[in-house]
Design a protein around this motif. Structure first.
Motif, PDB file in Angstrom:
ATOM      1  N   THR A 111      26.286  45.441  40.882  1.00  0.00           N
ATOM      2  CA  THR A 111      27.466  45.201  40.159  1.00  0.00           C
ATOM      3  C   THR A 111      27.188  43.443  40.308  1.00  0.00           C
ATOM      4  O   THR A 111      26.992  43.153  40.877  1.00  0.00           O
ATOM      5  N   ASN A 112      27.909  43.530  39.400  1.00  0.00           N
ATOM      6  CA  ASN A 112      27.788  41.896  38.826  1.00  0.00           C
ATOM      7  C   ASN A 112      29.261  41.693  39.436  1.00  0.00           C
ATOM      8  O   ASN A 112      31.013  41.760  38.704  1.00  0.00           O
ATOM      9  N   SER A 113      29.648  41.185  40.527  1.00  0.00           N
ATOM     10  CA  SER A 113      30.750  40.839  41.798  1.00  0.00           C
ATOM     11  C   SER A 113      31.424  39.753  40.921  1.00  0.00           C
ATOM     12  O   SER A 113      32.656  39.601  41.279  1.00  0.00           O
ATOM     13  N   THR A 114      30.533  38.524  40.289  1.00  0.00           N
ATOM     14  CA  THR A 114      32.022  37.544  39.552  1.00  0.00           C
ATOM     15  C   THR A 114      32.145  38.343  38.474  1.00  0.00           C
ATOM     16  O   THR A 114      32.658  37.171  37.847  1.00  0.00           O
ATOM     17  N   ALA A 115      31.584  38.974  37.651  1.00  0.00           N
ATOM     18  CA  ALA A 115      32.080  39.459  36.245  1.00  0.00           C
ATOM     19  C   ALA A 115      34.087  39.661  36.427  1.00  0.00           C
ATOM     20  O   ALA A 115      34.354  40.126  37.706  1.00  0.00           O
ATOM     21  N   ASP A 116      34.301  39.693  35.221  1.00  0.00           N
ATOM     22  CA  ASP A 116      35.610  40.895  35.184  1.00  0.00           C
ATOM     23  C   ASP A 116      35.557  42.353  34.997  1.00  0.00           C
ATOM     24  O   ASP A 116      34.368  43.274  34.159  1.00  0.00           O
ATOM     25  N   TYR A 117      35.831  43.244  35.217  1.00  0.00           N
ATOM     26  CA  TYR A 117      36.522  44.513  34.834  1.00  0.00           C
ATOM     27  C   TYR A 117      36.180  44.634  33.582  1.00  0.00           C
ATOM     28  O   TYR A 117      37.562  45.040  32.592  1.00  0.00           O
ATOM     29  N   THR A 118      35.134  44.758  32.476  1.00  0.00           N
ATOM     30  CA  THR A 118      35.201  45.565  31.436  1.00  0.00           C
ATOM     31  C   THR A 118      35.236  46.608  31.127  1.00  0.00           C
ATOM     32  O   THR A 118      34.753  46.680  29.675  1.00  0.00           O
TER      33      THR A 118
ATOM     34  N   PRO B  46      30.867  45.360  35.627  1.00  0.00           N
ATOM     35  CA  PRO B  46      29.477  45.477  35.013  1.00  0.00           C
ATOM     36  C   PRO B  46      27.957  45.265  35.898  1.00  0.00           C
ATOM     37  O   PRO B  46      28.643  44.682  36.991  1.00  0.00           O
ATOM     38  N   TYR B  47      27.488  45.740  35.767  1.00  0.00           N
ATOM     39  CA  TYR B  47      26.084  45.920  37.098  1.00  0.00           C
ATOM     40  C   TYR B  47      25.032  44.923  35.893  1.00  0.00           C
ATOM     41  O   TYR B  47      25.207  44.329  34.628  1.00  0.00           O
ATOM     42  N   LYS B  48      24.518  44.197  36.928  1.00  0.00           N
ATOM     43  CA  LYS B  48      23.437  43.592  36.000  1.00  0.00           C
ATOM     44  C   LYS B  48      21.982  43.627  37.023  1.00  0.00           C
ATOM     45  O   LYS B  48      21.779  45.061  38.055  1.00  0.00           O
TER      46      LYS B  48
ATOM     47  N   PHE C 278      36.245  49.056  41.300  1.00  0.00           N
ATOM     48  CA  PHE C 278      36.777  49.769  40.039  1.00  0.00           C
ATOM     49  C   PHE C 278      38.105  48.709  40.415  1.00  0.00           C
ATOM     50  O   PHE C 278      38.745  48.666  41.455  1.00  0.00           O
ATOM     51  N   GLN C 279      39.314  49.307  38.915  1.00  0.00           N
ATOM     52  CA  GLN C 279      40.608  48.196  39.190  1.00  0.00           C
ATOM     53  C   GLN C 279      41.340  49.521  38.415  1.00  0.00           C
ATOM     54  O   GLN C 279      40.679  49.543  37.455  1.00  0.00           O
ATOM     55  N   LEU C 280      42.373  50.659  39.173  1.00  0.00           N
ATOM     56  CA  LEU C 280      43.537  50.802  38.281  1.00  0.00           C
ATOM     57  C   LEU C 280      44.503  50.597  37.307  1.00  0.00           C
ATOM     58  O   LEU C 280      44.813  49.868  37.957  1.00  0.00           O
ATOM     59  N   ARG C 281      44.400  50.713  36.144  1.00  0.00           N
ATOM     60  CA  ARG C 281      45.261  49.934  35.856  1.00  0.00           C
ATOM     61  C   ARG C 281      46.194  51.593  34.763  1.00  0.00           C
ATOM     62  O   ARG C 281      46.113  51.848  33.443  1.00  0.00           O
ATOM     63  N   GLY C 282      47.287  51.761  35.112  1.00  0.00           N
ATOM     64  CA  GLY C 282      48.082  52.437  34.689  1.00  0.00           C
ATOM     65  C   GLY C 282      47.143  53.853  34.721  1.00  0.00           C
ATOM     66  O   GLY C 282      46.444  54.678  35.399  1.00  0.00           O
TER      67      GLY C 282
END
Length: 161
Positions: free
Chosen positions: A145-152, A133-135, A122-126
Motif C-alpha cells: 500500500t502506498n501510505s503517502t497516497a490519497d484514497y484514489t 493504491p498499491y505501489k 480504506f476510508q468509508l465515505r457514505g
C-alpha cells in the motif's frame, strides 16, 4: 442537542430496565460503551454492520474487485476478491481495525496456488469505500500500500444479498 441526546439515552435506559433481566453470550449483539462512542464520532460508519462494495476497471470495465466488510465495534473482518478478466485472481480474507472512518487491515489472499498477505487501507465515505493504491516495492519484489497516497481507488456500495 445535548439535552435531546441525554433525554433519548434516559428513555432507552428506562425501557431497558423495565424489560426484564436479559443476559446473552452472543458477542455480536452486545452493545459496548466503546461501540456507542465510536458510532457517535464525526463521520464514523455504523458499527455492527455489513458493508459490500465493488469496483470495475480496465478498458472495457472487465476487471472487478469486490470488498465485503463486517464491522463489529472497532474490529473489521471480511473478504476481498480481485477478479481480472484474463489474469490470475486474488481471493482472500480481511482482518483489521476501524478508527473513525479509516480501516487498516491485512488481506490474506490466494493467487496462483500460493498464499500471501498485503496491508490495505480504506476510508468509508457514505455509500462509497475508497482505498489507497498499491505501489511496487523493488526491494521485496512485491506490491504494498502506498501510505503517502490519497484514497484514489473508489468502490461503490452494493446490496450484500
Amino acid at each position: 442537542m445535548k439535552f435531546q441526546l441525554g433525554f433519548v439515552s434516559f428513555i432507552a435506559m428506562t425501557v431497558a430496565s423495565c424489560s426484564g433481566n436479559h443476559t446473552t453470550n452472543d458477542a455480536d449483539t452486545v452493545i459496548k460503551k466503546e461501540d456507542t462512542a465510536m458510532a457517535n464520532a464525526p463521520d464514523a460508519p455504523a458499527v455492527n454492520m455489513e458493508y459490500c462494495f465493488y469496483a470495475t476497471e480496465g478498458t472495457a470495465s472487465q476487471d472487478t474487485t469486490k470488498v465485503n466488510l463486517h464491522i463489529n465495534g472497532n474490529k473489521v473482518t471480511g473478504d476481498m476478491d480481485w477478479l481480472p478478466k484474463e489474469k490470475d485472481a486474488r481471493k482472500g480474507s480481511l482482518m483489521g481495525n476501524l478508527n473513525g472512518n479509516i480501516i487498516k487491515a491485512l488481506w490474506t489472499y490466494g493467487q496462483e496456488g500460493s498464499t500471501d498477505t498485503l496491508s490495505v487501507e480504506f476510508q468509508l465515505r457514505g455509500n462509497q469505500l475508497a482505498q489507497k493504491p498499491y505501489k511496487y516495492n523493488a526491494k521485496t519484489g512485491k506490491q504494498q500500500t502506498n501510505s503517502t497516497a490519497d484514497y484514489t481507488v473508489v468502490y461503490s456500495m452494493k446490496n450484500c444479498h
